[in-house]
Enzyme design. Structure first.
Site, PDB file in Angstrom:
ATOM      1  N   TYR A  88       0.840  -1.198   0.000  1.00  0.00           N
ATOM      2  CA  TYR A  88       0.000   0.000   0.000  1.00  0.00           C
ATOM      3  C   TYR A  88       0.869   1.239   0.000  1.00  0.00           C
ATOM      4  O   TYR A  88       2.043   1.196   0.348  1.00  0.00           O
ATOM      5  CB  TYR A  88      -0.967  -0.006   1.188  1.00  0.00           C
ATOM      6  CG  TYR A  88      -0.305  -0.067   2.551  1.00  0.00           C
ATOM      7  CD1 TYR A  88       0.219  -1.259   3.023  1.00  0.00           C
ATOM      8  CD2 TYR A  88      -0.225   1.061   3.362  1.00  0.00           C
ATOM      9  CE1 TYR A  88       0.819  -1.335   4.275  1.00  0.00           C
ATOM     10  CE2 TYR A  88       0.374   0.997   4.621  1.00  0.00           C
ATOM     11  CZ  TYR A  88       0.884  -0.203   5.063  1.00  0.00           C
ATOM     12  OH  TYR A  88       1.480  -0.265   6.290  1.00  0.00           O
ATOM     13  N   ASN A 138       9.537  -5.549   8.763  1.00  0.00           N
ATOM     14  CA  ASN A 138      10.341  -4.357   9.045  1.00  0.00           C
ATOM     15  C   ASN A 138      11.691  -4.819   9.581  1.00  0.00           C
ATOM     16  O   ASN A 138      11.743  -5.498  10.604  1.00  0.00           O
ATOM     17  CB  ASN A 138       9.684  -3.494  10.127  1.00  0.00           C
ATOM     18  CG  ASN A 138       8.368  -2.883   9.693  1.00  0.00           C
ATOM     19  OD1 ASN A 138       8.320  -2.078   8.773  1.00  0.00           O
ATOM     20  ND2 ASN A 138       7.287  -3.269  10.356  1.00  0.00           N
ATOM     21  N   HIS A 149       2.052   6.191  14.381  1.00  0.00           N
ATOM     22  CA  HIS A 149       1.001   6.087  13.362  1.00  0.00           C
ATOM     23  C   HIS A 149      -0.090   5.147  13.871  1.00  0.00           C
ATOM     24  O   HIS A 149       0.111   4.424  14.850  1.00  0.00           O
ATOM     25  CB  HIS A 149       1.592   5.508  12.069  1.00  0.00           C
ATOM     26  CG  HIS A 149       2.041   4.087  12.225  1.00  0.00           C
ATOM     27  ND1 HIS A 149       3.254   3.746  12.773  1.00  0.00           N
ATOM     28  CD2 HIS A 149       1.404   2.915  11.964  1.00  0.00           C
ATOM     29  CE1 HIS A 149       3.359   2.431  12.826  1.00  0.00           C
ATOM     30  NE2 HIS A 149       2.250   1.891  12.339  1.00  0.00           N
TER      31      HIS A 149
HETATM   32  C1  OGA Z   1       3.933  -1.256  11.320  1.00  0.00           C
HETATM   33  C2  OGA Z   1       4.337  -1.296  12.747  1.00  0.00           C
HETATM   34  C3  OGA Z   1       5.780  -2.035  14.450  1.00  0.00           C
HETATM   35  C4  OGA Z   1       6.863  -2.982  14.690  1.00  0.00           C
HETATM   36  O1  OGA Z   1       4.717  -1.717  10.469  1.00  0.00           O
HETATM   37  O2  OGA Z   1       2.829  -0.768  11.048  1.00  0.00           O
HETATM   38  O3  OGA Z   1       3.639  -0.728  13.519  1.00  0.00           O
HETATM   39  O4  OGA Z   1       6.811  -3.671  15.690  1.00  0.00           O
HETATM   40  N1  OGA Z   1       5.449  -1.938  13.095  1.00  0.00           N
HETATM   41  O5  OGA Z   1       7.796  -3.028  13.879  1.00  0.00           O
HETATM   42 MN    MN Z   2       1.739  -0.146  12.771  1.00  0.00          MN
END
Ligand code: OGA
Ligand code: MN
Length: 345
Positions: A88, A138, A149
């Site tokens: 997205y 991530n 966010h």
């Molecule tokens: C996300 C998030 C948090 C994390 O990618 O939306 O909130 O724990 N990640 O990395």
């Molecule tokens: Mn998040």
């Protein structure tokens, strides 16, 4: 906060009134705590080893440019994001306006991730089978962060799950990210290696979450975010993308018999097939067929129109008596070509 399995880790704020914390803030903290569920040791240490090996492989794959889709990997300083299943649009100035990327923009959810990360959650009844259709990995290195966010409410169903690998980290709720850290977190959740955090209710919807560089405990922490896309989530469509009704108008509009502007070549379009006929030099008085069938071309539907050889026809070029084809690769020399409908058609 409900902790299931493993040692109790956090909350860092234990519910006791904190110095300078207002009544509102304390109530918010309590609501966040109640709406979180932590599986403190969901993946065992061997499972973590295995998942982390695959995460390393994923990084190499990304660095080697081996992902097929164009938007799977997104590198920013100290953090790389990998999108699978559904990607997205996101980022600064985008909040509230996020849109899904069209199909094919990101790679499919890798098999290892389904087997090793999602399937154990399904087996234990935590997630329904087939529910996860969007995964974000991530990969944070020292100094990495994710700004506060709320995961877009119009894109993703609740709950939202995050699994943690490599080093532990804190997820902070309701904190400001200004250099002075003016607003401290209303609540912080410690996330150990192998844990799964489930965000729902207040923690997912009514307060921001994020991770500041000081919330990482170690050189590298990877989170795997598991989500389900809402049925009616808005999708980003590149300018010029035709909807099904427009596409069918275009295909209907090209049916029939056409000629080029020099009247040397004739085109008979049936469905997506074009019979191409050139004028024969033979003598029609001798009863010779004035046409010879010289080729068959294909019309190929594309997001923004129909492609025929080097030409693109979109709705701007569709007229009852004329088709104005644009050059497929626009450049200054090429002006495209025109087909004119034969009389009586
Ligand atoms: C996300 C998030 C948090 C994390 O990618 O939306 O909130 O724990 N990640 O990395
Ligand atoms: Mn998040």
């Amino acid at each position: 906060m409900e902790v299931i399995g493993g040692d109790v880790v956090g909350p860092l704020w234990d519910g006791a009134p904190r110095e300078g914390m207002s009544q509102d803030r304390r109530e918010l903290a309590a609501k966040i705590a109640m709406s979180l569920k932590l599986f403190a040791k969901f993946y065992g240490s061997q499972e973590c080893d295995q998942i982390e090996a695959w995460l390393d492989e994923m990084v190499l794959r990304g660095e080697a440019g081996l992902f097929e889709a164009p938007r799977t990997v997104d590198v920013v300083s100290h953090r790389t994001k990998y999108f699978f299943g559904n990607g997205y649009t996101y980022g600064q100035g985008c909040q509230g306006k996020e849109e899904l990327l069209p199909l094919g923009s990101v790679d499919a959810i890798p098999l290892w991730l389904t087997t090793l990360v999602i399937q154990p959650l399904v087996s234990k009844g935590i997630l329904p089978h087939g529910w996860v259709d969007s995964v974000v990995v991530n990969d944070y290195r020292s100094g990495g962060s994710i700004v506060s966010h709320v995961d877009p409410l119009h894109l993703f169903a609740r709950p939202i799950l995050t699994a943690t690998f490599f080093c532990p980290a804190k997820l902070v709720f309701g904190a400001s990210f200004d250099p002075a850290r003016t607003v401290p977190p209303a609540y912080s959740q410690m996330l150990p290696r192998g844990s799964v955090l489930v965000l729902d209710g207040t923690s997912a919807n009514d307060v921001t979450h994020g991770m500041r560089p000081e919330d990482l405990f170690g050189a590298r922490r990877v989170s795997i975010v598991l989500r389900h896309v809402l049925d009616h989530a808005p999708t980003y469509l590149p300018p010029g993308t035709l909807n099904p009704r427009e596409r069918s108008r275009l295909i209907r509009g090209v049916q029939g018999r056409w000629r080029d502007s020099a009247s040397k070549t004739f085109f008979i379009v049936r469905q997506l097939s074009v019979a191409v006929l050139s004028v024969l030099r033979g003598d029609p008085d001798e009863g010779e067929d004035p046409f010879s069938h010289s080729a068959t071309w294909r019309l190929t539907p594309r997001e923004d129109g129909l492609v025929c050889n080097t030409g693109l026809l979109d709705l701007d070029g569709l007229f009852p008596q004329r088709l104005q084809w644009k050059p497929l690769t626009p450049n200054h020399e090429k002006i495209g070509f025109t087909w004119i409908r034969l009389h009586g058609d």
